[in-house]
Design an enzyme around this catalytic site. Structure first.
Site, PDB file in Angstrom:
ATOM      1  N   ASP A  64      33.857  40.001  37.302  1.00 19.97           N
ATOM      2  CA  ASP A  64      32.905  39.348  36.100  1.00 19.97           C
ATOM      3  C   ASP A  64      32.415  38.178  36.613  1.00 19.97           C
ATOM      4  O   ASP A  64      31.079  37.805  36.425  1.00 19.97           O
ATOM      5  CB  ASP A  64      33.870  38.686  35.034  1.00 19.97           C
ATOM      6  CG  ASP A  64      35.377  38.584  35.381  1.00 19.97           C
ATOM      7  OD1 ASP A  64      35.510  38.820  36.568  1.00 19.97           O
ATOM      8  OD2 ASP A  64      36.032  37.841  34.612  1.00 19.97           O
ATOM      9  N   ASP A  99      28.948  51.092  39.533  1.00 22.61           N
ATOM     10  CA  ASP A  99      27.789  51.667  38.377  1.00 22.61           C
ATOM     11  C   ASP A  99      27.232  50.439  37.463  1.00 22.61           C
ATOM     12  O   ASP A  99      26.047  50.376  37.286  1.00 22.61           O
ATOM     13  CB  ASP A  99      28.541  52.418  37.513  1.00 22.61           C
ATOM     14  CG  ASP A  99      27.846  53.518  36.917  1.00 22.61           C
ATOM     15  OD1 ASP A  99      26.622  53.456  37.309  1.00 22.61           O
ATOM     16  OD2 ASP A  99      28.308  54.336  36.211  1.00 22.61           O
ATOM     17  N   LYS A 106      38.210  43.625  40.522  1.00 22.04           N
ATOM     18  CA  LYS A 106      38.876  43.134  39.373  1.00 22.04           C
ATOM     19  C   LYS A 106      40.436  43.125  39.753  1.00 22.04           C
ATOM     20  O   LYS A 106      41.256  43.503  38.671  1.00 22.04           O
ATOM     21  CB  LYS A 106      38.708  44.064  38.210  1.00 22.04           C
ATOM     22  CG  LYS A 106      38.895  43.503  37.060  1.00 22.04           C
ATOM     23  CD  LYS A 106      38.106  42.247  36.554  1.00 22.04           C
ATOM     24  CE  LYS A 106      38.628  41.383  35.264  1.00 22.04           C
ATOM     25  NZ  LYS A 106      38.244  39.947  34.921  1.00 22.04           N
TER      26      LYS A 106
END
Ligand code: NAD
Length: 385
Positions: free
Chosen positions: A252, A276, A203
């Site tokens: 995302d 995760d 990210k």
């Protein structure tokens, strides 16, 4: 006869039930594959609720000592962690104590399963999740605590950063060392297993110096002597590229890519929290967490465990799916070099699924399937070895 010691933790919740089924299948697979020439010696170490009942500690010193001094290979069921309060995750503690820095989670489709997506068979990925850093380092302070207040004061006075004085604080450390050793393992795996690509999932558009650095360090790794002739950046790859293609995706976007273009992704290397999240999402694409195995690998110890948790609502009901732990056992056998036994287990699971007698989590997704208990499903898998 070759005997290998495997240390085990049964786990909480559904742990004891799935462990008993898994141990039986693993032993049977070894026996079948090696005609009695190899055998596992199972040695129990205590952790979680069972440990608490017997010793008054959730993670007894004895367990840590045995794992540190004796164990090279271990396997565990899930351990319960309270949310928002109570003790720190035992799973995270084990990963950090033994520096099990690479969490490896293969995700593949088994023929015969109906899943929430149209083409689950296109999912064949292996997630390499950094396992010791990131927000999982456990460095956080409660809102209004003196520690949180100190940090907030420091940020304001020394760094000119304004944070709401009532904020809870968490810290996200990401190092070059931690990122690179994980990414190296992922690329090595891709090379050794004839995979096509390694995608760095991050990210970095928002967290430039942590997640963005992870990505940049990944591209540095591919320039190292060990890899530079064996890897190529996505934009430089040819149509029939034989080298491992290194690419990166923002987290995302990655979630939609694995749904819309699953065939384009193969090995994924990522930071702890992203790893995760994407593990459970990918497991759902191929039939759910009941089929999701994993391994936590360090330089001295390898600890195999399912991706899922202790499913407390099913504890003691003989309804949980033991496959995730059985498949973790298959990974363990391959890791031990007992080649063949792991593949035999995967094939047996596929045959068992084809017979449409499966645990309720899978039966729910398969029209006409009969639901059987955890123990029985283990037996059906064993019969198909
Ligand atoms: P969970 O993985 O235990 O369960 C989520 C859902 O997945 C369940 O409600 C169930 O529907 C399904 N599921 C998962 N495994 C299944 C199986 N083998 N068979 C059938 N259905 C299955 O997640 P949770 O409810 O968020 O967590 C419960 C506890 O487990 C928490 O205390 C959590 O901290 C802990 N946990 C431990 C580990 C670990 O030991 N590594 C990992 C994740 C969560």
């Amino acid at each position: 006869m070759e005997i290998k010691k495997v240390y085990y933790i049964e786990g909480d919740g559904i742990g004891p039930e799935i462990f008993s089924a898994a141990k039986m299948v693993i032993d049977r697979a070894v026996e079948k594959e090696f005609n009695g020439e190899k055998k596992i010696e199972w040695i129990e170490v205590l952790a979680g609720e069972k440990a608490y009942k017997e010793t008054g500690s959730y993670l007894p010193e004895d367990t840590l000592k045995t794992l540190k001094e004796e164990a090279e290979i271990a396997i565990k069921g899930p351990l319960t962690t309270p949310v928002g309060t109570g003790f720190r995750s035992l799973n995270v503690t084990l990963r950090q104590t033994f520096d099990l820095y690479a969490c490896i989670r293969p995700v593949r489709y088994f023929n015969g399963l109906e899943t929430p997506v149209k083409h689950p068979e296109l999912v064949n990925m292996v997630i390499f999740r950094e396992n010791t850093e990131d927000v999982y380092a456990g460095i956080e302070w409660e809102a209004l605590s003196s520690e949180a207040k100190k940090i907030i004061d420091f940020m304001k006075s020394e760094l000119g950063v304004n944070i709401d004085e009532k904020a809870a604080i968490g810290i996200k450390p990401i190092t070059e060392f931690g990122s690179k050793r994980l990414i190296r393992k992922a690329i090595r795996y891709a090379i050794e297993n004839n995979r096509k690509s390694v995608t760095l999932m991050h990210k970095g558009n928002i967290m430039k110096f942590t997640e963005g650095a992870f990505r940049n360090w990944g591209y540095e790794v591919m320039e190292e002597d060990e890899f530079k002739d064996k890897c190529v950046k996505e934009e430089d790859a040819s149509l029939d590229e034989k080298r491992i293609i290194i690419k990166d995706r923002i987290a995302d976007n990655m979630f939609q890519q694995v749904l819309t273009r699953p065939a384009e992704y193969d090995v994924i290397a990522t930071t702890n929290l992203n790893g995760d999240y994407i593990s459970d999402a990918l497991a759902a694409q191929v039939g759910g967490l009941g089929l999701a195995p994993g391994a936590n690998i360090g330089d001295n110890l390898a600890l195999f465990e399912p991706t899922h948790g202790s499913v407390p609502k099913r504890a003691g009901t003989d309804t949980a799916n033991p496959c995730s732990l059985i498949l973790s056992g298959a990974m363990m056998l391959e890791y031990m070099g007992w080649k063949g036994a792991g593949k035999r287990i995967e094939d047996a699971i596929e045959k068992a699924i084809a017979k449409k007698e499966v645990t309720q989590d899978l039966a729910r997704l398969m029209p006409g399937a009969k639901s059987v208990g955890c123990k029985r499903f283990g037996e059906i898998i064993a019969e198909n070895l």
